[in-house]
Design a protein around this motif. Structure first.
Motif, PDB file in Angstrom:
ATOM      1  N   ALA A 198      55.786  95.801 -16.038  1.00 46.86           N
ATOM      2  CA  ALA A 198      53.911  96.194 -15.526  1.00 46.86           C
ATOM      3  C   ALA A 198      53.399  95.340 -16.267  1.00 46.86           C
ATOM      4  CB  ALA A 198      53.926  97.507 -16.488  1.00 46.86           C
ATOM      5  N   GLU A 199      52.942  94.529 -16.416  1.00 48.93           N
ATOM      6  CA  GLU A 199      51.984  93.976 -16.737  1.00 48.93           C
ATOM      7  C   GLU A 199      52.376  92.552 -15.372  1.00 48.93           C
ATOM      8  OE1 GLU A 199      48.894  90.758 -18.140  1.00 48.93           O
ATOM      9  OE2 GLU A 199      49.219  92.817 -18.472  1.00 48.93           O
ATOM     10  N   LEU A 200      53.732  92.127 -15.361  1.00 48.36           N
ATOM     11  CA  LEU A 200      54.117  91.414 -13.813  1.00 48.36           C
ATOM     12  C   LEU A 200      53.277  92.075 -13.126  1.00 48.36           C
ATOM     13  CD1 LEU A 200      56.960  89.254 -14.269  1.00 48.36           C
ATOM     14  CD2 LEU A 200      54.901  88.752 -14.529  1.00 48.36           C
ATOM     15  N   ARG A 201      53.341  92.726 -12.708  1.00 43.29           N
ATOM     16  CA  ARG A 201      53.290  94.053 -11.842  1.00 43.29           C
ATOM     17  C   ARG A 201      50.958  93.732 -10.998  1.00 43.29           C
ATOM     18  NH1 ARG A 201      55.398  96.344  -8.139  1.00 43.29           N
ATOM     19  NH2 ARG A 201      57.293  97.063  -9.226  1.00 43.29           N
ATOM     20  N   ARG A 202      50.897  94.399 -12.617  1.00 43.15           N
ATOM     21  CA  ARG A 202      49.285  93.872 -12.690  1.00 43.15           C
ATOM     22  C   ARG A 202      49.063  92.604 -12.030  1.00 43.15           C
ATOM     23  NH1 ARG A 202      45.600  91.918 -15.639  1.00 43.15           N
ATOM     24  NH2 ARG A 202      47.090  90.793 -17.146  1.00 43.15           N
ATOM     25  N   LEU A 203      49.445  91.493 -12.775  1.00 46.67           N
ATOM     26  CA  LEU A 203      48.568  89.965 -12.444  1.00 46.67           C
ATOM     27  C   LEU A 203      49.629  89.793 -10.561  1.00 46.67           C
ATOM     28  CD1 LEU A 203      50.434  88.009 -15.180  1.00 46.67           C
ATOM     29  CD2 LEU A 203      48.470  88.185 -14.770  1.00 46.67           C
ATOM     30  N   ALA A 204      50.843  90.237 -10.387  1.00 43.49           N
ATOM     31  CA  ALA A 204      50.677  90.431  -9.027  1.00 43.49           C
ATOM     32  C   ALA A 204      49.822  91.274  -7.921  1.00 43.49           C
ATOM     33  CB  ALA A 204      52.708  90.467  -8.914  1.00 43.49           C
ATOM     34  N   GLU A 205      49.389  92.934  -8.826  1.00 47.20           N
ATOM     35  CA  GLU A 205      48.934  93.469  -8.000  1.00 47.20           C
ATOM     36  C   GLU A 205      47.331  92.754  -7.840  1.00 47.20           C
ATOM     37  OE1 GLU A 205      49.222  96.828  -9.251  1.00 47.20           O
ATOM     38  OE2 GLU A 205      50.719  97.372  -7.789  1.00 47.20           O
ATOM     39  N   ASP A 206      46.664  91.714  -8.373  1.00 47.30           N
ATOM     40  CA  ASP A 206      45.427  91.535  -8.941  1.00 47.30           C
ATOM     41  C   ASP A 206      45.157  90.022  -8.332  1.00 47.30           C
ATOM     42  OD1 ASP A 206      44.548  93.184 -10.721  1.00 47.30           O
ATOM     43  OD2 ASP A 206      44.656  91.363 -12.553  1.00 47.30           O
ATOM     44  N   ALA A 263      54.597  83.627 -17.236  1.00 51.70           N
ATOM     45  CA  ALA A 263      55.051  85.186 -18.486  1.00 51.70           C
ATOM     46  C   ALA A 263      56.147  85.129 -17.653  1.00 51.70           C
ATOM     47  CB  ALA A 263      53.891  86.318 -17.016  1.00 51.70           C
ATOM     48  N   ILE A 264      56.944  84.836 -16.986  1.00 55.27           N
ATOM     49  CA  ILE A 264      58.510  84.886 -16.402  1.00 55.27           C
ATOM     50  C   ILE A 264      59.302  84.468 -17.262  1.00 55.27           C
ATOM     51  CG2 ILE A 264      60.316  85.021 -14.485  1.00 55.27           C
ATOM     52  CD1 ILE A 264      57.850  86.164 -12.423  1.00 55.27           C
ATOM     53  N   HIS A 287      55.087  87.489  -2.010  1.00 59.30           N
ATOM     54  CA  HIS A 287      56.714  86.754  -2.760  1.00 59.30           C
ATOM     55  C   HIS A 287      56.043  87.564  -4.063  1.00 59.30           C
ATOM     56  CE1 HIS A 287      57.794  83.673  -0.396  1.00 59.30           C
ATOM     57  NE2 HIS A 287      58.507  84.621   0.238  1.00 59.30           N
ATOM     58  N   HIS A 288      54.907  87.587  -4.856  1.00 63.81           N
ATOM     59  CA  HIS A 288      55.155  87.998  -6.392  1.00 63.81           C
ATOM     60  C   HIS A 288      55.219  89.480  -6.340  1.00 63.81           C
ATOM     61  CE1 HIS A 288      52.876  84.726  -7.872  1.00 63.81           C
ATOM     62  NE2 HIS A 288      53.254  83.624  -7.627  1.00 63.81           N
ATOM     63  N   LEU A 289      54.797  90.325  -5.499  1.00 65.29           N
ATOM     64  CA  LEU A 289      54.326  91.316  -5.202  1.00 65.29           C
ATOM     65  C   LEU A 289      56.704  91.998  -5.036  1.00 65.29           C
ATOM     66  CD1 LEU A 289      51.970  92.967  -3.308  1.00 65.29           C
ATOM     67  CD2 LEU A 289      51.999  93.312  -5.753  1.00 65.29           C
ATOM     68  N   GLU A 290      56.433  91.205  -4.358  1.00 67.57           N
ATOM     69  CA  GLU A 290      58.603  91.862  -4.585  1.00 67.57           C
ATOM     70  C   GLU A 290      59.696  91.366  -5.357  1.00 67.57           C
ATOM     71  OE1 GLU A 290      62.307  90.663  -1.024  1.00 67.57           O
ATOM     72  OE2 GLU A 290      60.604  89.745  -0.487  1.00 67.57           O
ATOM     73  N   ILE A 291      58.962  89.827  -5.751  1.00 66.29           N
ATOM     74  CA  ILE A 291      59.813  89.883  -7.363  1.00 66.29           C
ATOM     75  C   ILE A 291      59.679  90.321  -8.593  1.00 66.29           C
ATOM     76  CG2 ILE A 291      59.476  87.728  -9.481  1.00 66.29           C
ATOM     77  CD1 ILE A 291      58.783  86.000  -7.721  1.00 66.29           C
ATOM     78  N   VAL A 292      58.288  91.315  -8.708  1.00 68.09           N
ATOM     79  CA  VAL A 292      58.095  92.320  -9.392  1.00 68.09           C
ATOM     80  C   VAL A 292      59.496  94.067  -8.998  1.00 68.09           C
ATOM     81  CG1 VAL A 292      55.974  93.667 -10.326  1.00 68.09           C
ATOM     82  CG2 VAL A 292      55.533  91.400 -10.780  1.00 68.09           C
ATOM     83  N   ASP A 293      58.736  93.573  -7.377  1.00 68.49           N
ATOM     84  CA  ASP A 293      59.905  94.843  -7.209  1.00 68.49           C
ATOM     85  C   ASP A 293      61.155  94.634  -8.341  1.00 68.49           C
ATOM     86  OD1 ASP A 293      58.091  95.939  -6.590  1.00 68.49           O
ATOM     87  OD2 ASP A 293      58.350  95.454  -4.322  1.00 68.49           O
TER      88      ASP A 293
END
Length: 207
Positions: free
Chosen positions: A98-106, A130-131, A171-177
């Protein structure tokens, strides 16, 4: 790294100090409200991670890597970081993702609106760090971070086109997915594609 080392590193990532630029101990001490001694120690830490160089009687400078050096580091990073991300994805909690998704969405929001390259660079660094920090193999994590920091510091988003910035954010969003689907192979594959894409963007022009 220490808190002060991280703070100086953030300035380099944000483009406050460019590749090849000298870092003045007195100016840094005044900026952070500390004496020169902790600044000197922080610079030594950054030098040990390959972010800056310190030469006798010349002081500290942000590393300005040659094209061959950048290519070599990206080649190594293309192997290590996808593996580190794969291992991390196998142990990450729902809260971590969830934290990664926040960073990616930001980052996506910053790229979509009025891009602030300093803020985008900081979010990018936070995302990758973070990863890697969640990789259970500490040796792999250390080796990956040792390659990540110099590249992040020396090749920021200043040379990216708008399309390249958007591709990086997606790419960041896809990594989180991929992580949310608990698919380590997908995580590894998209991280490798992301790094190779970043390499070609980084060499497109001077940083």
């Amino acid at each position: 790294m220490s808190e002060l080392s991280n703070a100086i590193f953030d300035l380099i990532v944000a483009g406050t100090f460019r590749p090849g630029e000298k870092l003045n101990e007195i100016e840094l001490a005044e900026r952070f409200g500390v004496s020169r001694t902790p600044v000197r120690e922080a610079l030594k830490t950054l030098a040990s991670s390959g972010v800056i160089t310190i030469e006798r009687n010349k002081g500290a400078r942000v590393v300005d890597h040659s094209p061959d050096s950048v290519e070599a580091m990206y080649a190594a990073r293309s192997v290590m970081e996808p593996y580190a991300a794969k291992l991390a994805s196998e142990t990450m909690s729902d809260e971590d993702i969830a934290e990664l998704r926040r960073l990616a969405e930001d980052m996506y929001a910053k790229v979509s609106d009025d891009p602030n390259l300093a803020e985008i660079a900081a979010l990018n660094n936070a995302f990758h760090s973070a990863i890697v920090s969640k990789c259970p193999n500490t040796r792999v994590a250390e080796m990956t971070m040792s390659m990540l920091k110099p590249l992040v510091a020396s090749r920021t988003f200043r040379v990216y086109t708008e399309a390249q910035l958007m591709r990086s954010a997606l790419h960041h969003l896809e990594i989180v997915d991929a992580m949310a689907h608990r698919d380590p192979e997908w995580v590894e594959a998209i991280m490798r594609a992301h790094i190779r894409s970043g390499y070609h963007s980084a060499i497109a022009g001077p940083s």
